[in-house]
Design a protein around this motif. Sequence first.
Motif, PDB file in Angstrom:
ATOM      1  N   PRO A  24       0.749  -1.198   0.094  1.00 18.72           N
ATOM      2  CA  PRO A  24       0.067  -0.180  -0.205  1.00 18.72           C
ATOM      3  C   PRO A  24       0.900   1.214  -0.076  1.00 18.72           C
ATOM      4  O   PRO A  24       0.293   2.233  -0.476  1.00 18.72           O
ATOM      5  N   THR A  25       1.992   1.084   0.574  1.00 22.61           N
ATOM      6  CA  THR A  25       2.936   2.387   0.501  1.00 22.61           C
ATOM      7  C   THR A  25       3.157   2.725  -1.050  1.00 22.61           C
ATOM      8  O   THR A  25       3.153   4.148  -1.111  1.00 22.61           O
ATOM      9  N   MET A  26       3.881   1.893  -1.792  1.00 20.62           N
ATOM     10  CA  MET A  26       4.064   2.019  -3.074  1.00 20.62           C
ATOM     11  C   MET A  26       2.864   2.594  -3.848  1.00 20.62           C
ATOM     12  O   MET A  26       2.989   3.344  -4.553  1.00 20.62           O
ATOM     13  N   PHE A  27       1.702   2.104  -3.604  1.00 18.57           N
ATOM     14  CA  PHE A  27       0.444   2.159  -4.510  1.00 18.57           C
ATOM     15  C   PHE A  27       0.220   3.773  -4.058  1.00 18.57           C
ATOM     16  O   PHE A  27      -0.198   4.412  -4.907  1.00 18.57           O
ATOM     17  N   GLY A  28      -0.053   4.243  -2.866  1.00 19.06           N
ATOM     18  CA  GLY A  28      -0.080   5.579  -2.395  1.00 19.06           C
ATOM     19  C   GLY A  28       0.980   6.458  -3.066  1.00 19.06           C
ATOM     20  O   GLY A  28       0.295   7.540  -3.376  1.00 19.06           O
ATOM     21  N   ALA A  29       2.143   6.094  -3.239  1.00 17.25           N
ATOM     22  CA  ALA A  29       2.991   6.988  -3.691  1.00 17.25           C
ATOM     23  C   ALA A  29       2.846   7.277  -5.241  1.00 17.25           C
ATOM     24  O   ALA A  29       2.981   8.326  -5.708  1.00 17.25           O
ATOM     25  N   MET A  30       2.539   6.301  -5.793  1.00 16.84           N
ATOM     26  CA  MET A  30       2.196   6.197  -7.200  1.00 16.84           C
ATOM     27  C   MET A  30       1.051   6.881  -7.340  1.00 16.84           C
ATOM     28  O   MET A  30       0.635   7.773  -8.334  1.00 16.84           O
ATOM     29  N   LEU A  31      -0.255   6.878  -6.466  1.00 19.68           N
ATOM     30  CA  LEU A  31      -1.254   7.837  -6.735  1.00 19.68           C
ATOM     31  C   LEU A  31      -0.890   9.335  -6.565  1.00 19.68           C
ATOM     32  O   LEU A  31      -1.575  10.201  -7.267  1.00 19.68           O
ATOM     33  N   ILE A  32      -0.071   9.626  -5.554  1.00 20.81           N
ATOM     34  CA  ILE A  32       0.239  10.989  -5.446  1.00 20.81           C
ATOM     35  C   ILE A  32       0.989  11.359  -6.480  1.00 20.81           C
ATOM     36  O   ILE A  32       0.867  12.632  -6.942  1.00 20.81           O
ATOM     37  N   GLY A  33       2.118  10.596  -7.188  1.00 22.90           N
ATOM     38  CA  GLY A  33       2.638  11.115  -8.466  1.00 22.90           C
ATOM     39  C   GLY A  33       1.669  11.098  -9.542  1.00 22.90           C
ATOM     40  O   GLY A  33       1.820  12.102 -10.249  1.00 22.90           O
ATOM     41  N   ARG A  34       0.805  10.287  -9.384  1.00 21.49           N
ATOM     42  CA  ARG A  34      -0.243  10.521 -10.920  1.00 21.49           C
ATOM     43  C   ARG A  34      -0.906  11.620 -10.597  1.00 21.49           C
ATOM     44  O   ARG A  34      -1.344  12.491 -11.483  1.00 21.49           O
ATOM     45  N   THR A  35      -1.492  12.095  -9.264  1.00 20.94           N
ATOM     46  CA  THR A  35      -2.262  13.188  -9.065  1.00 20.94           C
ATOM     47  C   THR A  35      -1.468  14.587  -9.495  1.00 20.94           C
ATOM     48  O   THR A  35      -1.901  15.456 -10.061  1.00 20.94           O
ATOM     49  N   LEU A  36      -0.014  14.517  -9.298  1.00 17.72           N
ATOM     50  CA  LEU A  36       0.799  15.724  -9.304  1.00 17.72           C
ATOM     51  C   LEU A  36       0.603  15.861 -10.737  1.00 17.72           C
ATOM     52  O   LEU A  36       0.945  16.777 -11.217  1.00 17.72           O
ATOM     53  N   VAL A  37       1.092  14.947 -11.604  1.00 17.54           N
ATOM     54  CA  VAL A  37       1.067  14.828 -13.169  1.00 17.54           C
ATOM     55  C   VAL A  37      -0.034  15.191 -13.760  1.00 17.54           C
ATOM     56  O   VAL A  37       0.018  16.259 -14.645  1.00 17.54           O
ATOM     57  N   ARG A  38      -1.147  14.929 -13.462  1.00 12.72           N
ATOM     58  CA  ARG A  38      -2.699  15.326 -13.648  1.00 12.72           C
ATOM     59  C   ARG A  38      -2.632  16.801 -13.392  1.00 12.72           C
ATOM     60  O   ARG A  38      -3.283  17.306 -14.269  1.00 12.72           O
ATOM     61  N   THR A  39      -2.400  17.329 -12.223  1.00 12.31           N
ATOM     62  CA  THR A  39      -2.569  18.547 -11.851  1.00 12.31           C
ATOM     63  C   THR A  39      -1.775  19.503 -12.836  1.00 12.31           C
ATOM     64  O   THR A  39      -2.129  20.490 -13.197  1.00 12.31           O
ATOM     65  N   ILE A  40      -0.495  19.083 -13.005  1.00 12.66           N
ATOM     66  CA  ILE A  40       0.652  19.979 -13.820  1.00 12.66           C
ATOM     67  C   ILE A  40       0.062  20.006 -15.146  1.00 12.66           C
ATOM     68  O   ILE A  40      -0.148  21.129 -15.980  1.00 12.66           O
ATOM     69  N   ILE A  41      -0.625  18.770 -15.795  1.00 12.63           N
ATOM     70  CA  ILE A  41      -0.877  18.997 -17.145  1.00 12.63           C
ATOM     71  C   ILE A  41      -2.095  19.785 -17.107  1.00 12.63           C
ATOM     72  O   ILE A  41      -2.561  20.391 -18.152  1.00 12.63           O
ATOM     73  N   SER A  42      -3.156  19.525 -16.130  1.00 14.54           N
ATOM     74  CA  SER A  42      -4.553  20.194 -16.127  1.00 14.54           C
ATOM     75  C   SER A  42      -4.062  21.791 -16.158  1.00 14.54           C
ATOM     76  O   SER A  42      -4.843  22.624 -16.771  1.00 14.54           O
ATOM     77  N   LEU A  43      -3.327  22.175 -15.329  1.00 15.73           N
ATOM     78  CA  LEU A  43      -2.948  23.668 -15.144  1.00 15.73           C
ATOM     79  C   LEU A  43      -2.308  24.235 -16.509  1.00 15.73           C
ATOM     80  O   LEU A  43      -2.787  25.198 -17.000  1.00 15.73           O
ATOM     81  N   LEU A  44      -1.334  23.336 -17.131  1.00 16.38           N
ATOM     82  CA  LEU A  44      -1.021  23.944 -18.514  1.00 16.38           C
ATOM     83  C   LEU A  44      -2.096  24.133 -19.396  1.00 16.38           C
ATOM     84  O   LEU A  44      -2.125  25.256 -20.433  1.00 16.38           O
ATOM     85  N   LEU A  45      -2.663  23.194 -19.668  1.00 18.89           N
ATOM     86  CA  LEU A  45      -3.880  23.242 -20.484  1.00 18.89           C
ATOM     87  C   LEU A  45      -4.955  24.476 -20.105  1.00 18.89           C
ATOM     88  O   LEU A  45      -5.144  25.029 -21.186  1.00 18.89           O
ATOM     89  N   VAL A  46      -5.235  24.551 -19.106  1.00 18.40           N
ATOM     90  CA  VAL A  46      -6.113  25.746 -18.834  1.00 18.40           C
ATOM     91  C   VAL A  46      -5.839  26.995 -19.110  1.00 18.40           C
ATOM     92  O   VAL A  46      -6.210  27.896 -19.695  1.00 18.40           O
ATOM     93  N   ARG A  47      -4.270  27.110 -18.768  1.00 16.58           N
ATOM     94  CA  ARG A  47      -3.661  28.098 -18.836  1.00 16.58           C
ATOM     95  C   ARG A  47      -3.328  28.707 -20.492  1.00 16.58           C
ATOM     96  O   ARG A  47      -3.769  29.825 -20.934  1.00 16.58           O
ATOM     97  N   VAL A  48      -3.010  27.551 -21.085  1.00 18.65           N
ATOM     98  CA  VAL A  48      -2.862  27.783 -22.489  1.00 18.65           C
ATOM     99  C   VAL A  48      -4.288  28.515 -23.370  1.00 18.65           C
ATOM    100  O   VAL A  48      -4.306  29.401 -24.145  1.00 18.65           O
TER     101      VAL A  48
END
Length: 138
Positions: free
Chosen positions: A99-123
């Motif tokens: 579960p520790t590795m899965f939680g870390a992967m979820l956090i990483g996936r959330t950060l990547v999605r957030t950055i992509i969403s921010l860039l897309l909305v800004r553009v």
Amino acid sequence: MAASDILNLNNSMAPKAIKWLYWIALVIIAGGLVMGLVRGVGIMQRGMSPPPAVTTTATPDGAGGMTTPQNDAQNQRGERRRFYSRREQREFNQRRRNPTMFGAMLIGRTLVRTIISLLLVRVLAEMGLSVLAMGKRT
């Protein structure tokens, strides 16, 4: 802003609307970020799940038969098992194993999605404002 400004076309509302929509999108993205981080940390804090229990059934001659809950097509209440897709099964197995590795992967996936969403909305917001700033053709 008076009602007459809304009803006539003397003043353009589009730049203000784009700015408001931009801020609303930022709030929604920030909410998704917080939810993803909370979910990831919650999964990381859980311990390893125990292996599934093995039950014995008594037979009339006294010999107990071994059955596992996974092999039954229906549980005791008559509910059918749900069949998962390969992705869901892989996610479930990963969560159960570490579960520790899965939680870390979820956090990483959330950060990547957030950055992509921010860039897309800004553009998109910048494109809308630049189109409005071009003015009319002559």
